[in-house]
Design a protein around this motif. Structure first.
Motif, PDB file in Angstrom:
ATOM      1  N   UNK A 284      19.167  58.983  16.955  1.00 52.93           N
ATOM      2  CA  UNK A 284      18.577  58.318  15.789  1.00 52.93           C
ATOM      3  C   UNK A 284      19.592  57.693  14.850  1.00 52.93           C
ATOM      4  N   UNK A 285      20.810  57.434  15.348  1.00 52.29           N
ATOM      5  CA  UNK A 285      21.867  56.846  14.497  1.00 52.29           C
ATOM      6  C   UNK A 285      21.857  55.325  14.536  1.00 52.29           C
ATOM      7  N   UNK A 286      21.020  54.757  15.406  1.00 51.39           N
ATOM      8  CA  UNK A 286      20.963  53.296  15.506  1.00 51.39           C
ATOM      9  C   UNK A 286      19.522  52.912  15.815  1.00 51.39           C
ATOM     10  N   UNK A 287      19.180  51.652  15.488  1.00 48.52           N
ATOM     11  CA  UNK A 287      17.802  51.203  15.687  1.00 48.52           C
ATOM     12  C   UNK A 287      17.570  50.583  17.051  1.00 48.52           C
ATOM     13  N   UNK A 288      18.651  50.225  17.744  1.00 47.83           N
ATOM     14  CA  UNK A 288      18.503  49.617  19.075  1.00 47.83           C
ATOM     15  C   UNK A 288      19.732  49.977  19.898  1.00 47.83           C
ATOM     16  N   UNK A 289      19.622  49.768  21.201  1.00 50.72           N
ATOM     17  CA  UNK A 289      20.767  50.066  22.077  1.00 50.72           C
ATOM     18  C   UNK A 289      21.943  49.149  21.729  1.00 50.72           C
ATOM     19  N   UNK A 290      21.648  47.894  21.395  1.00 49.46           N
ATOM     20  CA  UNK A 290      22.721  46.943  21.051  1.00 49.46           C
ATOM     21  C   UNK A 290      23.499  47.457  19.838  1.00 49.46           C
ATOM     22  N   UNK A 291      22.734  47.889  18.828  1.00 51.76           N
ATOM     23  CA  UNK A 291      23.378  48.385  17.609  1.00 51.76           C
ATOM     24  C   UNK A 291      24.222  49.637  17.930  1.00 51.76           C
ATOM     25  N   UNK A 292      23.659  50.506  18.771  1.00 47.29           N
ATOM     26  CA  UNK A 292      24.373  51.743  19.132  1.00 47.29           C
ATOM     27  C   UNK A 292      25.659  51.409  19.882  1.00 47.29           C
ATOM     28  N   UNK A 293      25.578  50.451  20.812  1.00 46.58           N
ATOM     29  CA  UNK A 293      26.774  50.078  21.579  1.00 46.58           C
ATOM     30  C   UNK A 293      27.825  49.440  20.670  1.00 46.58           C
ATOM     31  N   UNK A 294      27.353  48.711  19.652  1.00 45.81           N
ATOM     32  CA  UNK A 294      28.308  48.079  18.714  1.00 45.81           C
ATOM     33  C   UNK A 294      29.049  49.161  17.920  1.00 45.81           C
ATOM     34  N   UNK A 295      28.357  50.221  17.541  1.00 47.23           N
ATOM     35  CA  UNK A 295      29.020  51.327  16.823  1.00 47.23           C
ATOM     36  C   UNK A 295      30.102  51.963  17.704  1.00 47.23           C
ATOM     37  N   UNK A 296      29.753  52.144  18.980  1.00 44.95           N
ATOM     38  CA  UNK A 296      30.689  52.756  19.927  1.00 44.95           C
ATOM     39  C   UNK A 296      31.905  51.856  20.143  1.00 44.95           C
ATOM     40  N   UNK A 297      31.649  50.560  20.305  1.00 51.08           N
ATOM     41  CA  UNK A 297      32.746  49.611  20.527  1.00 51.08           C
ATOM     42  C   UNK A 297      33.696  49.622  19.335  1.00 51.08           C
ATOM     43  N   UNK A 298      33.124  49.721  18.137  1.00 48.88           N
ATOM     44  CA  UNK A 298      33.964  49.733  16.929  1.00 48.88           C
ATOM     45  C   UNK A 298      34.811  51.010  16.869  1.00 48.88           C
ATOM     46  N   UNK A 299      34.224  52.142  17.280  1.00 51.12           N
ATOM     47  CA  UNK A 299      34.971  53.417  17.239  1.00 51.12           C
ATOM     48  C   UNK A 299      36.097  53.430  18.267  1.00 51.12           C
ATOM     49  N   UNK A 300      35.947  52.641  19.328  1.00 51.19           N
ATOM     50  CA  UNK A 300      37.043  52.510  20.284  1.00 51.19           C
ATOM     51  C   UNK A 300      38.117  51.580  19.717  1.00 51.19           C
ATOM     52  N   UNK A 301      37.658  50.464  19.131  1.00 49.83           N
ATOM     53  CA  UNK A 301      38.608  49.441  18.666  1.00 49.83           C
ATOM     54  C   UNK A 301      39.511  49.966  17.547  1.00 49.83           C
ATOM     55  N   UNK A 302      38.978  50.797  16.660  1.00 51.20           N
ATOM     56  CA  UNK A 302      39.820  51.236  15.535  1.00 51.20           C
ATOM     57  C   UNK A 302      40.477  52.602  15.780  1.00 51.20           C
ATOM     58  N   UNK A 303      40.371  53.116  17.007  1.00 49.81           N
ATOM     59  CA  UNK A 303      41.124  54.326  17.369  1.00 49.81           C
ATOM     60  C   UNK A 303      40.455  55.640  16.975  1.00 49.81           C
ATOM     61  N   UNK A 304      39.218  55.571  16.399  1.00 46.83           N
ATOM     62  CA  UNK A 304      38.568  56.832  16.015  1.00 46.83           C
ATOM     63  C   UNK A 304      38.226  57.678  17.240  1.00 46.83           C
ATOM     64  N   UNK A 305      37.842  57.020  18.326  1.00 46.36           N
ATOM     65  CA  UNK A 305      37.487  57.754  19.552  1.00 46.36           C
ATOM     66  C   UNK A 305      38.687  58.525  20.096  1.00 46.36           C
ATOM     67  N   UNK A 306      39.836  57.853  20.147  1.00 53.74           N
ATOM     68  CA  UNK A 306      41.051  58.500  20.664  1.00 53.74           C
ATOM     69  C   UNK A 306      41.462  59.662  19.750  1.00 53.74           C
ATOM     70  N   UNK A 307      41.373  59.440  18.445  1.00 54.35           N
ATOM     71  CA  UNK A 307      41.747  60.509  17.494  1.00 54.35           C
ATOM     72  C   UNK A 307      40.828  61.718  17.683  1.00 54.35           C
ATOM     73  N   UNK A 308      39.541  61.459  17.936  1.00 55.04           N
ATOM     74  CA  UNK A 308      38.586  62.564  18.132  1.00 55.04           C
ATOM     75  C   UNK A 308      38.906  63.304  19.441  1.00 55.04           C
ATOM     76  N   UNK A 309      39.290  62.554  20.458  1.00 54.69           N
ATOM     77  CA  UNK A 309      39.649  63.187  21.736  1.00 54.69           C
ATOM     78  C   UNK A 309      40.855  64.125  21.525  1.00 54.69           C
ATOM     79  N   UNK A 310      41.828  63.657  20.759  1.00 55.90           N
ATOM     80  CA  UNK A 310      43.008  64.489  20.485  1.00 55.90           C
ATOM     81  C   UNK A 310      42.583  65.768  19.745  1.00 55.90           C
ATOM     82  N   UNK A 311      41.647  65.608  18.797  1.00 56.27           N
ATOM     83  CA  UNK A 311      41.170  66.787  18.058  1.00 56.27           C
ATOM     84  C   UNK A 311      40.529  67.794  19.010  1.00 56.27           C
ATOM     85  N   UNK A 312      39.754  67.268  19.974  1.00 59.87           N
ATOM     86  CA  UNK A 312      39.090  68.148  20.945  1.00 59.87           C
ATOM     87  C   UNK A 312      40.125  68.910  21.769  1.00 59.87           C
ATOM     88  N   UNK A 313      41.147  68.207  22.219  1.00 62.12           N
ATOM     89  CA  UNK A 313      42.182  68.843  23.041  1.00 62.12           C
ATOM     90  C   UNK A 313      42.853  69.959  22.237  1.00 62.12           C
TER      91      UNK A 313
END
Ligand code: URA
Length: 439
Positions: A284-313
């Motif tokens: 329920x964080x996005x209204x459509x799949x396109x919007x959801x994919x755009x959020x994910x793409x942005x989290x990859x582009x600005x390095x938040x995804x990688x930083x979160x992966x490091x936190x998990x490790x």
């Protein structure tokens, strides 16, 4: 209950009662029933099948073989994903941190390699010190603190699946619809996720060889999840060739890190973006799949995804420096090119056979007690539809001894079909199976 009666009834095509299934799971979890009798029953189930009622009973018995988590004191909606298993399927490694990075808490229970298919826990254990053995307290604390946790089956959560999974892996009883559905959904129900995205693979490297069989499995799992009050979506995705390029634990970790850094193979990123998008949408964080994919793409582009992966490790005892510098991951002794043996178009791959090559190099288990070697495996840089020339390098083998290296050099080209005429490239996804009410 006498186990021998259950085995005989199933062997002869009969049905097991709810009480018998509960007793079997209780007895096997408590180690009152030996592996050889459990293995015989699994084989009888494999050959004779289970009814829908038996499958639901098995799922619930396995889900309740240990504690079940209620995570609502941590967050109102926890999402989870699960893949039915494939070769080179390191999707969770990239997807989970990206989803957590956009603010959707992810609490996931994962498995180990099974047959020719790899497992997320084996991949994550490429990090020195990383552990999936978490107490309930640790699971919740980590979820609260960093919004991301990856646990294994322990004696606490769905222990019956952990034991049966390992037994199925070495008794040729993996690719059965009821056993897969019960294994996956028991973990999902025990781990307390509200929203679950199932990535059901089909093709030459999947447990379900046809799209129809995969849809059938997907529908069963979506229904089991819904009956238990969860929101579930299943994606039917292609496994007629390895996903991305890397097959093998540390190699796959590297590829996931490359992808989180903005690189990595295109098919792998496209696959991850869609799976992650569905998780964000279902939460329920996005209204459509396109919007959801755009959020994910942005989290990859600005390095938040990688930083979160490091936190998990780091949160689970791993060495974060291996995320910053993947050259610190385990390295194989030999790295040799794979060369095409014929010129022509790649029209098919025996993906399961490719998975077995990695297992035989030491990257998976032939018996339950085998230690997995994280360093070994291969990179395969060609896809169905590509044109290749004889002698052209199409990838690299990573091995720790001469014998498995030579075997892999023979077996990998043999698993690739090359023809004079091209065949169309494979789609990444075939279908999406929604629950009774579309979310
Ligand atoms: N993944 C699981 O968790 N269980 C199976 O049986 C197959 C794939």
């Amino acid at each position: 209950m006498r186990m021998v009666d259950l085995i005989a009834r199933k062997r002869d095509g009969g049905e097991l009662t709810t009480g018998e299934i509960n007793d079997f799971i209780r007895g096997y979890t408590a180690e009152d029933i030996p592996d050889y009798q459990a293995a015989a029953l699994l084989m009888a189930i494999y050959l004779r099948g289970m009814t829908r009622r038996e499958t639901v009973d098995l799922t619930l018995a396995m889900a309740h073989s240990g504690d079940t988590l209620d995570l609502h004191d941590v967050a109102p909606c926890i999402v989870d994903k699960h893949s039915s298993g494939g070769v080179g399927d390191k999707t969770s490694l990239a997807v989970l941190p990206l989803v957590a990075a956009v603010g959707v808490p992810v609490g996931k229970m994962s498995g180990r390699g099974l047959g020719s298919s790899g497992g997320t826990l084996d991949k994550m254990e490429s990090f020195d010190g990383w552990s999936s053995a978490l107490s309930l307290e640790q699971f919740k604390r980590q979820l609260r603190e960093i919004g991301l946790v990856l646990a294994g089956q322990t004696s606490v959560l769905a222990p019956a699946d952990g034991k049966l999974y390992a037994l199925r892996d070495v008794t040729a009883t993996v690719d059965n619809r009821s056993l897969i559905a019960a294994s996956i959904m028991s973990k999902k129900l025990a781990a307390g996720a509200d929203a679950i995205v199932l990535d059901v693979k089909t093709g030459s490297g999947a447990f379900m060889p046809t799209v129809e069989a995969a849809e059938d499995l997907a529908r069963l799992m979506v229904e089991i999840g819904q009956d238990a009050g969860r929101r579930v979506v299943a994606l039917i995705s292609d496994m007629n060739q390895p996903l991305g390029h890397a097959v093998g634990n540390a190699l796959e970790v590297r590829e996931a890190i490359d992808t989180l850094r903005g690189g990595g193979p295109e098919d792998f990123w496209d696959h991850c973006r869609v799976v992650a998008g569905h998780m964000v949408l279902l939460a329920g964080k996005a209204g459509s799949l396109e919007e959801a994919e755009a959020l994910i793409t942005a989290a990859r582009a600005d390095g938040r995804g990688l930083a979160k992966f490091r936190e998990l490790v780091v949160a689970q005892g791993g060495d974060g420096r291996q995320v910053d510098d993947p050259d610190r991951l385990p390295q194989a002794r030999y790295i040799e090119p794979i060369e095409a043996t014929r010129s022509g178009y790649v029209t098919a791959m025996d993906t399961s056979e490719l998975g077995w090559v990695c297992v035989h190099c030491g990257g998976g288990r032939l018996v339950k007690t085998d230690e997995v070697n994280p360093a070994v495996g291969f990179l395969l840089t060609i896809k169905i539809g590509d044109y290749i020339e004889a002698g052209q390098p199409v990838g690299e083998i990573y091995a720790d001894d001469d014998m498995t290296l030579q075997q892999a050099q023979r077996d990998i080209p043999a698993a690739i079909t090359v023809a004079a005429e091209p065949s169309p490239p494979r789609p990444l996804f075939y279908a999406t199976i929604y629950g009774r009410e579309r979310h």
